[in-house]
Design a protein around this motif. Structure first.
Motif, PDB file in Angstrom:
ATOM      1  N   ARG A  14       0.844  -1.205   0.000  1.00 52.79           N
ATOM      2  CA  ARG A  14       0.000   0.000   0.000  1.00 52.79           C
ATOM      3  C   ARG A  14       0.874   1.248   0.000  1.00 52.79           C
ATOM      4  N   LEU A  15       1.963   1.210   0.749  1.00 51.83           N
ATOM      5  CA  LEU A  15       2.865   2.355   0.823  1.00 51.83           C
ATOM      6  C   LEU A  15       3.531   2.666  -0.517  1.00 51.83           C
ATOM      7  N   LEU A  16       3.646   1.670  -1.396  1.00 53.85           N
ATOM      8  CA  LEU A  16       4.210   1.915  -2.720  1.00 53.85           C
ATOM      9  C   LEU A  16       3.341   2.868  -3.532  1.00 53.85           C
ATOM     10  N   SER A  17       2.030   2.745  -3.389  1.00 55.91           N
ATOM     11  CA  SER A  17       1.121   3.590  -4.170  1.00 55.91           C
ATOM     12  C   SER A  17       0.575   4.766  -3.371  1.00 55.91           C
ATOM     13  N   ASP A  18       0.726   4.724  -2.069  1.00 57.21           N
ATOM     14  CA  ASP A  18       0.197   5.782  -1.201  1.00 57.21           C
ATOM     15  C   ASP A  18       1.204   6.038  -0.085  1.00 57.21           C
ATOM     16  N   ARG A  19       2.218   6.831  -0.383  1.00 55.10           N
ATOM     17  CA  ARG A  19       3.342   7.033   0.549  1.00 55.10           C
ATOM     18  C   ARG A  19       2.946   7.689   1.858  1.00 55.10           C
ATOM     19  N   ASN A  20       1.783   8.346   1.893  1.00 54.47           N
ATOM     20  CA  ASN A  20       1.348   9.015   3.119  1.00 54.47           C
ATOM     21  C   ASN A  20       0.243   8.268   3.847  1.00 54.47           C
ATOM     22  N   LEU A  21      -0.138   7.113   3.346  1.00 58.64           N
ATOM     23  CA  LEU A  21      -1.238   6.335   3.928  1.00 58.64           C
ATOM     24  C   LEU A  21      -2.474   7.210   4.142  1.00 58.64           C
ATOM     25  N   ASN A  22      -2.850   7.920   3.104  1.00 55.47           N
ATOM     26  CA  ASN A  22      -4.018   8.790   3.189  1.00 55.47           C
ATOM     27  C   ASN A  22      -5.243   7.993   3.606  1.00 55.47           C
ATOM     28  N   GLY A  23      -6.032   8.555   4.496  1.00 52.05           N
ATOM     29  CA  GLY A  23      -7.227   7.891   4.985  1.00 52.05           C
ATOM     30  C   GLY A  23      -6.984   6.933   6.134  1.00 52.05           C
ATOM     31  N   VAL A  24      -5.726   6.684   6.463  1.00 45.02           N
ATOM     32  CA  VAL A  24      -5.387   5.797   7.580  1.00 45.02           C
ATOM     33  C   VAL A  24      -5.103   6.663   8.800  1.00 45.02           C
ATOM     34  N   THR A  25      -5.723   6.325   9.923  1.00 51.94           N
ATOM     35  CA  THR A  25      -5.508   7.106  11.145  1.00 51.94           C
ATOM     36  C   THR A  25      -4.614   6.387  12.148  1.00 51.94           C
ATOM     37  N   HIS A  26      -4.667   5.059  12.154  1.00 53.80           N
ATOM     38  CA  HIS A  26      -3.893   4.268  13.114  1.00 53.80           C
ATOM     39  C   HIS A  26      -3.284   3.060  12.415  1.00 53.80           C
ATOM     40  N   VAL A  27      -2.055   2.737  12.774  1.00 57.13           N
ATOM     41  CA  VAL A  27      -1.403   1.528  12.294  1.00 57.13           C
ATOM     42  C   VAL A  27      -0.982   0.733  13.522  1.00 57.13           C
ATOM     43  N   PHE A  28      -1.520  -0.473  13.647  1.00 51.85           N
ATOM     44  CA  PHE A  28      -1.140  -1.387  14.717  1.00 51.85           C
ATOM     45  C   PHE A  28      -0.232  -2.438  14.114  1.00 51.85           C
ATOM     46  N   VAL A  29       0.935  -2.630  14.701  1.00 54.61           N
ATOM     47  CA  VAL A  29       1.837  -3.689  14.266  1.00 54.61           C
ATOM     48  C   VAL A  29       1.967  -4.646  15.440  1.00 54.61           C
ATOM     49  N   ASP A  30       1.389  -5.830  15.296  1.00 52.76           N
ATOM     50  CA  ASP A  30       1.409  -6.812  16.372  1.00 52.76           C
ATOM     51  C   ASP A  30       2.586  -7.759  16.189  1.00 52.76           C
ATOM     52  N   GLU A  31       2.997  -8.371  17.286  1.00 47.81           N
ATOM     53  CA  GLU A  31       4.113  -9.326  17.281  1.00 47.81           C
ATOM     54  C   GLU A  31       5.374  -8.706  16.692  1.00 47.81           C
ATOM     55  N   ILE A  32       5.634  -7.461  17.051  1.00 49.83           N
ATOM     56  CA  ILE A  32       6.760  -6.728  16.472  1.00 49.83           C
ATOM     57  C   ILE A  32       8.106  -7.339  16.859  1.00 49.83           C
ATOM     58  N   HIS A  33       8.117  -8.152  17.899  1.00 52.47           N
ATOM     59  CA  HIS A  33       9.373  -8.806  18.283  1.00 52.47           C
ATOM     60  C   HIS A  33       9.799  -9.864  17.263  1.00 52.47           C
ATOM     61  N   GLU A  34       8.860 -10.312  16.424  1.00 56.38           N
ATOM     62  CA  GLU A  34       9.197 -11.290  15.386  1.00 56.38           C
ATOM     63  C   GLU A  34       9.817 -10.552  14.206  1.00 56.38           C
ATOM     64  N   ARG A  35      11.067 -10.201  14.362  1.00 51.35           N
ATOM     65  CA  ARG A  35      11.746  -9.348  13.404  1.00 51.35           C
ATOM     66  C   ARG A  35      12.023 -10.104  12.116  1.00 51.35           C
ATOM     67  N   GLY A  36      11.722  -9.470  11.004  1.00 51.92           N
ATOM     68  CA  GLY A  36      12.001 -10.009   9.681  1.00 51.92           C
ATOM     69  C   GLY A  36      12.285  -8.849   8.754  1.00 51.92           C
ATOM     70  N   MET A  37      12.656  -9.150   7.534  1.00 52.47           N
ATOM     71  CA  MET A  37      12.994  -8.095   6.584  1.00 52.47           C
ATOM     72  C   MET A  37      11.807  -7.156   6.353  1.00 52.47           C
ATOM     73  N   ASN A  38      10.611  -7.708   6.137  1.00 53.65           N
ATOM     74  CA  ASN A  38       9.438  -6.866   5.904  1.00 53.65           C
ATOM     75  C   ASN A  38       9.138  -5.978   7.105  1.00 53.65           C
ATOM     76  N   GLU A  39       9.179  -6.563   8.285  1.00 53.55           N
ATOM     77  CA  GLU A  39       8.852  -5.808   9.490  1.00 53.55           C
ATOM     78  C   GLU A  39       9.871  -4.705   9.752  1.00 53.55           C
ATOM     79  N   ASP A  40      11.156  -5.027   9.608  1.00 56.49           N
ATOM     80  CA  ASP A  40      12.186  -4.002   9.828  1.00 56.49           C
ATOM     81  C   ASP A  40      12.068  -2.877   8.804  1.00 56.49           C
ATOM     82  N   PHE A  41      11.840  -3.233   7.545  1.00 58.05           N
ATOM     83  CA  PHE A  41      11.694  -2.216   6.512  1.00 58.05           C
ATOM     84  C   PHE A  41      10.440  -1.378   6.767  1.00 58.05           C
ATOM     85  N   LEU A  42       9.360  -2.017   7.202  1.00 56.67           N
ATOM     86  CA  LEU A  42       8.128  -1.295   7.523  1.00 56.67           C
ATOM     87  C   LEU A  42       8.380  -0.266   8.626  1.00 56.67           C
ATOM     88  N   LEU A  43       9.136  -0.643   9.654  1.00 50.61           N
ATOM     89  CA  LEU A  43       9.439   0.310  10.726  1.00 50.61           C
ATOM     90  C   LEU A  43      10.245   1.492  10.215  1.00 50.61           C
TER      91      LEU A  43
END
Length: 138
Positions: free
Chosen positions: A28-57
């Motif tokens: 979604r961030l590729l096409s909408d860099r500002n996450l328009n219309g999104v008010t909250h982002v919850f990332v659960d199980e953040i301790h399970e570090r992976g490439m996607n999760e680290d890049f997302l942070l």
């Protein structure tokens, strides 16, 4: 409430809460860099570090100064809260004590059977504590 995982999903024009995996949010961030219309982002199980999760942070950390209204909530039962708080410039932390005795019998059975999809219940618990500590979640 909707969900989106890889090639499967269900949401509609009235969907206000979407559960998705980190890769879907990155897409979604590729096409909408500002996450328009999104008010909250919850990332659960953040301790399970992976490439996607680290890049997302990294991307979310870059986004937050541009979107002062966006709220990022990182969740984990085993999170090193101080490490993540420091990464996000001293972001506040909330510790919510949860024990298995607090969970409904259905959830206890799921946990005892190694099923861990209890995010909806934990989300409700989080919202209750959030409302008590910080006011309405809007």
């Amino acid at each position: 409430v909707g969900y989106k995982v890889r090639l499967e999903g269900m949401k509609g024009k009235n969907t206000h809460l979407l559960f998705c995996i980190s890769g879907i949010l990155l897409r979604r961030l590729l096409s909408d860099r500002n996450l328009n219309g999104v008010t909250h982002v919850f990332v659960d199980e953040i301790h399970e570090r992976g490439m996607n999760e680290d890049f997302l942070l990294i991307v979310l950390k870059d986004l937050l100064p541009r979107r002062r209204d966006l709220r990022l909530i990182l969740m984990s039962a085993t999170l090193n809260a101080e490490l993540f708080s420091n990464y996000f410039g001293g972001a506040p932390t909330i510790h919510i004590p949860v024990s298995i005795e607090m969970l409904p019998d259905v959830t206890k059975n799921c946990l005892q059977n190694k099923l861990t999809f209890v995010i909806a219940y934990l989300f409700i618990v989080f919202l209750n504590f959030y409302n008590e500590l910080l006011g309405p979640f809007v």
